[in-house]
Design an enzyme around this catalytic site. Structure first.
Site, PDB file in Angstrom:
ATOM      1  N   GLU A   1      46.077  48.763  30.914  1.00 58.12           N
ATOM      2  CA  GLU A   1      45.624  48.143  32.346  1.00 58.12           C
ATOM      3  C   GLU A   1      46.811  48.390  33.380  1.00 58.12           C
ATOM      4  O   GLU A   1      47.830  47.947  33.076  1.00 58.12           O
ATOM      5  CB  GLU A   1      44.854  46.921  32.578  1.00 58.12           C
ATOM      6  CG  GLU A   1      44.141  46.625  33.849  1.00 58.12           C
ATOM      7  CD  GLU A   1      43.796  45.109  33.999  1.00 58.12           C
ATOM      8  OE1 GLU A   1      44.493  44.270  33.503  1.00 58.12           O
ATOM      9  OE2 GLU A   1      42.865  45.155  34.416  1.00 58.12           O
TER      10      GLU A   1
ATOM     11  N   LYS B   1      44.188  26.377  41.134  1.00 62.50           N
ATOM     12  CA  LYS B   1      45.564  27.078  41.473  1.00 62.50           C
ATOM     13  C   LYS B   1      45.439  28.435  41.779  1.00 62.50           C
ATOM     14  O   LYS B   1      44.925  29.286  40.957  1.00 62.50           O
ATOM     15  CB  LYS B   1      46.349  26.894  40.276  1.00 62.50           C
ATOM     16  CG  LYS B   1      47.657  26.942  40.644  1.00 62.50           C
ATOM     17  CD  LYS B   1      48.539  27.408  39.228  1.00 62.50           C
ATOM     18  CE  LYS B   1      48.724  28.746  38.656  1.00 62.50           C
ATOM     19  NZ  LYS B   1      49.348  29.672  39.890  1.00 62.50           N
TER      20      LYS B   1
ATOM     21  N   GLU C   1      37.792  35.299  32.713  1.00 62.04           N
ATOM     22  CA  GLU C   1      37.346  36.639  33.071  1.00 62.04           C
ATOM     23  C   GLU C   1      38.735  37.613  33.304  1.00 62.04           C
ATOM     24  O   GLU C   1      39.770  37.228  33.895  1.00 62.04           O
ATOM     25  CB  GLU C   1      36.978  36.683  34.742  1.00 62.04           C
ATOM     26  CG  GLU C   1      35.652  35.852  34.879  1.00 62.04           C
ATOM     27  CD  GLU C   1      34.456  37.070  34.702  1.00 62.04           C
ATOM     28  OE1 GLU C   1      34.681  37.903  34.304  1.00 62.04           O
ATOM     29  OE2 GLU C   1      33.137  36.248  34.792  1.00 62.04           O
TER      30      GLU C   1
ATOM     31  N   CYS D   1      40.150  44.281  38.551  1.00 65.44           N
ATOM     32  CA  CYS D   1      39.832  44.291  37.295  1.00 65.44           C
ATOM     33  C   CYS D   1      38.937  45.164  36.539  1.00 65.44           C
ATOM     34  O   CYS D   1      38.845  45.833  35.507  1.00 65.44           O
ATOM     35  CB  CYS D   1      39.340  42.873  36.810  1.00 65.44           C
ATOM     36  SG  CYS D   1      38.140  42.379  37.825  1.00 65.44           S
TER      37      CYS D   1
HETATM   38  P1  TAP Z   1      47.922  36.471  35.489  1.00 62.22           P
HETATM   39  O1  TAP Z   1      49.125  36.806  35.170  1.00 62.22           O
HETATM   40  O2  TAP Z   1      47.102  36.262  33.871  1.00 62.22           O
HETATM   41  O3  TAP Z   1      47.692  35.227  36.372  1.00 62.22           O
HETATM   42  C1  TAP Z   1      46.309  34.832  36.555  1.00 62.22           C
HETATM   43  C2  TAP Z   1      46.518  33.258  37.094  1.00 62.22           C
HETATM   44  O4  TAP Z   1      47.053  32.552  36.065  1.00 62.22           O
HETATM   45  C3  TAP Z   1      47.701  33.091  38.067  1.00 62.22           C
HETATM   46  O5  TAP Z   1      47.279  32.194  38.928  1.00 62.22           O
HETATM   47  C4  TAP Z   1      48.995  32.843  37.245  1.00 62.22           C
HETATM   48  O6  TAP Z   1      49.815  31.918  38.012  1.00 62.22           O
HETATM   49  C5  TAP Z   1      48.226  31.872  36.265  1.00 62.22           C
HETATM   50  N1  TAP Z   1      49.095  31.712  35.020  1.00 62.22           N
HETATM   51  C6  TAP Z   1      49.946  32.569  34.229  1.00 62.22           C
HETATM   52  N2  TAP Z   1      50.430  31.842  33.266  1.00 62.22           N
HETATM   53  C7  TAP Z   1      49.477  30.854  32.984  1.00 62.22           C
HETATM   54  C8  TAP Z   1      49.718  30.105  31.867  1.00 62.22           C
HETATM   55  N3  TAP Z   1      50.394  30.131  30.941  1.00 62.22           N
HETATM   56  N4  TAP Z   1      48.404  28.848  31.906  1.00 62.22           N
HETATM   57  C9  TAP Z   1      47.499  28.796  33.030  1.00 62.22           C
HETATM   58  N5  TAP Z   1      47.837  29.812  33.881  1.00 62.22           N
HETATM   59  C10 TAP Z   1      48.740  30.677  34.043  1.00 62.22           C
HETATM   60  O7  TAP Z   1      46.983  37.664  36.117  1.00 62.22           O
HETATM   61  P2  TAP Z   1      47.177  38.314  37.414  1.00 62.22           P
HETATM   62  O8  TAP Z   1      48.374  39.326  37.488  1.00 62.22           O
HETATM   63  O9  TAP Z   1      47.620  37.338  38.615  1.00 62.22           O
HETATM   64  O10 TAP Z   1      46.150  39.074  37.731  1.00 62.22           O
HETATM   65  C11 TAP Z   1      45.759  40.201  37.295  1.00 62.22           C
HETATM   66  C12 TAP Z   1      44.751  40.282  36.043  1.00 62.22           C
HETATM   67  O11 TAP Z   1      43.700  39.561  36.415  1.00 62.22           O
HETATM   68  C13 TAP Z   1      44.409  41.596  35.516  1.00 62.22           C
HETATM   69  O12 TAP Z   1      44.497  41.806  34.083  1.00 62.22           O
HETATM   70  C14 TAP Z   1      42.963  41.667  36.173  1.00 62.22           C
HETATM   71  O13 TAP Z   1      42.169  42.563  35.131  1.00 62.22           O
HETATM   72  C15 TAP Z   1      42.359  40.304  35.815  1.00 62.22           C
HETATM   73  N6  TAP Z   1      41.090  39.990  36.912  1.00 62.22           N
HETATM   74  C16 TAP Z   1      40.280  39.984  36.183  1.00 62.22           C
HETATM   75  C17 TAP Z   1      38.949  39.947  36.778  1.00 62.22           C
HETATM   76  C18 TAP Z   1      37.737  39.575  36.233  1.00 62.22           C
HETATM   77  S1  TAP Z   1      36.564  38.994  36.941  1.00 62.22           S
HETATM   78  N7  TAP Z   1      37.626  39.861  34.940  1.00 62.22           N
HETATM   79  C19 TAP Z   1      39.005  39.795  38.440  1.00 62.22           C
HETATM   80  C20 TAP Z   1      40.338  39.866  38.862  1.00 62.22           C
HETATM   81  C21 TAP Z   1      41.412  40.206  38.003  1.00 62.22           C
HETATM   82  P3  TAP Z   1      51.312  32.897  38.728  1.00 62.22           P
HETATM   83  O14 TAP Z   1      50.489  34.195  39.318  1.00 62.22           O
HETATM   84  O15 TAP Z   1      51.569  31.711  39.524  1.00 62.22           O
HETATM   85  O16 TAP Z   1      51.960  33.353  37.639  1.00 62.22           O
END
Ligand code: TAP
Length: 476
Positions: free
Chosen positions: A387, A182, A256, A290
């Site tokens: 963050e 997804k 991650e 991240c």
């Molecule tokens: P999230 O809001 O956590 O979303 C990540 C993914 O999870 C999206 O596809 C989201 O869908 C989905 N999701 C949301 N609620 C969920 C639930 N209850 N159960 C399962 N999946 C769910 O993060 P984001 O804002 O997209 O990304 C930013 C974060 O990612 C930052 O904290 C960043 O540090 C972290 N990140 C970490 C890494 C590594 S390698 N550590 C790399 C890149 C990013 P929707 O977007 O459709 O809501």
């Protein structure tokens, strides 16, 4: 004065459909529900396409297709046959990389120079690298006869949409698993283009399934009882919910999560190089990274000199059209993310830190935030602890290496860190003391498919990339 401005990369080379279904069992299918959403270009707020919000029943179909493909085809194929498909996918990505780079920049807002020169080459490199492992798994040091796990549920964020897909899908398939992935709701387009690439590569139906949707779809996917493996990249908050939801099940999990990396500059560092490393560390991909170097720790004796040089460099950054090859800072991915950045920077001012940005024209439409730095930041300030995930740098100072380590480690996160010094012995000492999954020395934000990547503490567990990345997808 005449300024040379090369033409923006043409968006005509991408073919975006007005509306997308789900990719299940090798086919485009309509949802069993009727919920849809739109993805917009964050640089213009123009609607790019409509996509499906997959329901629980859709997720169930996708998981069943992945299970069937695992049991009847993919799980039976010898590694050398799986490798052929992965090499084919890697080559198609290379052939289509201009088109995919434009699509990524349109949907995500990142500068084309980054999607073209960083994201896409790394995406292809990941598929090539893991294709090479597919027939050598017994030599990975993970036991004589490592087995695939089965069906992998993979949920990825919006900051590196296609690269995060590659980090997840390439090792999963190399190890013999099938996948339901997804993408994030604000950036579904390159994952949907990847579905077409799977067809172009003649990948057997059901080996890769793409279900678009928001958090509810992700929840249904990771909670599905017939999933053997959950791989999640995203926020620590959602990571915690996922860890709770899979506790006590058979599912193997890798998370991650977030970061708040320290980029530490000593007084003997090559200053010009360090300035470039700081800029790359926090302003690459608008700081939507991240492992971004969002806390600059500078040795007190060079603070003024370094900040003067950094401000001069920031004044040369160009913010604007992501498809213009001269752009350094693209658009913020969504209105919601922009609101989060604004609220944290306001908190920074309220808590007493001093805010600075170069003069920087902001386009009328779209979501934008200028490169920003805060000085006079205390460790207790929210901008030093939370963050921000935007182009915002918090500057703190230190006197001794021990103080630098203490401040760098004073974070709930532990994903990455950077050290700038001419002294090799100090680099080794710091790398040993820093509680971070990756420590870069005299560089920052360097990635390679052969290197494992992952965090300590609230940055998650498990490693992606390299030989270590295979373990997440094998029963060892
Ligand atoms: P999230 O809001 O956590 O979303 C990540 C993914 O999870 C999206 O596809 C989201 O869908 C989905 N999701 C949301 N609620 C969920 C639930 N209850 N159960 C399962 N999946 C769910 O993060 P984001 O804002 O997209 O990304 C930013 C974060 O990612 C930052 O904290 C960043 O540090 C972290 N990140 C970490 C890494 C590594 S390698 N550590 C790399 C890149 C990013 P929707 O977007 O459709 O809501």
């Amino acid at each position: 004065m005449f300024e040379y401005a090369p033409a923006p990369e043409s968006r005509d080379i991408v073919d975006i459909r007005p509306s997308y279904g789900l990719f299940i069992n090798g086919e485009w299918v309509d949802s069993l529900g009727d919920e849809r959403d739109k993805t917009v270009n964050p640089a213009s707020e123009e609607v790019l396409a409509e996509f499906t919000l997959a329901s629980e029943a859709d997720v169930d179909r996708a998981v069943s297709a992945a299970r069937k493909a695992y049991e009847s085809v993919w799980g039976q194929l010898p590694g050398r046959e799986r490798a052929k498909y992965l090499f084919r996918i890697a080559r198609i990505i290379q052939e289509r990389s201009r088109e995919l780079a434009v699509l990524e920049s349109l949907d995500n807002g990142k500068p084309i120079r980054e999607s073209r020169d960083v994201d896409l080459p790394l995406v292809a490199a990941h598929f090539f690298y893991y294709a090479g492992w597919a027939d050598k798994l017994e030599h990975a040091g993970l036991g004589a006869d490592p087995r695939a796990l089965g069906v992998a549920a993979q949920v990825i964020p919006w900051n590196f949409p296609l690269l995060m897909l590659a980090w997840k899908i390439a090792p999963a398939l190399a190890c013999g698993n099938t996948v339901v992935l997804k993408p994030a709701e604000t950036t579904p387009l390159t994952a949907l283009a990847f579905a077409e690439i799977c067809r172009q590569a003649d990948l057997p139906p059901g080996v890769v399934n793409i279900v678009t949707g928001a958090g509810a779809t992700g929840q249904a996917l990771v909670g599905h009882p017939d999933v053997d493996k959950v791989a999640f990249t995203g926020s620590t908050e959602v990571g915690r919910m996922i860890a709770r939801s899979v506790a006590g099940t058979r599912k193997k999990v890798t998370l991650e999560l977030g970061g708040k990396a320290a980029n530490i500059v000593f007084d003997d560092a090559a200053l010009d190089q360090a300035v470039e490393g700081i800029v790359n560390g926090i302003f690459f991909n608008q700081g939507h990274v991240c492992c971004a170097g969002s806390r600059l720790l500078v040795q007190e004796s060079i603070e003024t000199e370094l900040l003067d040089a950094l401000k001069r460099r920031l004044s040369t950054l160009r913010l604007g059209d992501p498809l213009d090859k001269n752009t350094d800072i693209g658009a913020i991915n969504s209105a919601a993310q922009l609101a989060k950045i604004r609220s944290l920077t306001e908190a920074g001012e309220q808590e007493g830190a001093e805010r600075w940005s170069p003069s920087c024209p902001i386009p009328d439409k779209g979501y934008w935030f200028p490169p920003t730095l805060f000085t006079g930041v205390a460790q207790s300030h929210r901008i030093a602890r939370e963050e921000i995930f935007g182009p915002v740098l918090s500057v703190l100072t230190f006197r001794t290496p021990a103080e630098a380590v203490e401040k760098a480690n004073n974070s709930p996160y532990g994903l990455s860190a950077g050290v700038w010094t001419e002294k090799g012995s100090r680099i080794l000492w710091m790398a040993d003391k820093l509680r971070a999954g990756v420590v870069w020395a005299n560089t920052f934000n360097r990635f390679d498919p052969t290197s494992p990547f992952g965090g300590y503490k609230e940055s998650g567990y498990g490693r992606e990339g390299g030989r270590h990345g295979l373990e997440a997808y094998l029963d060892v």
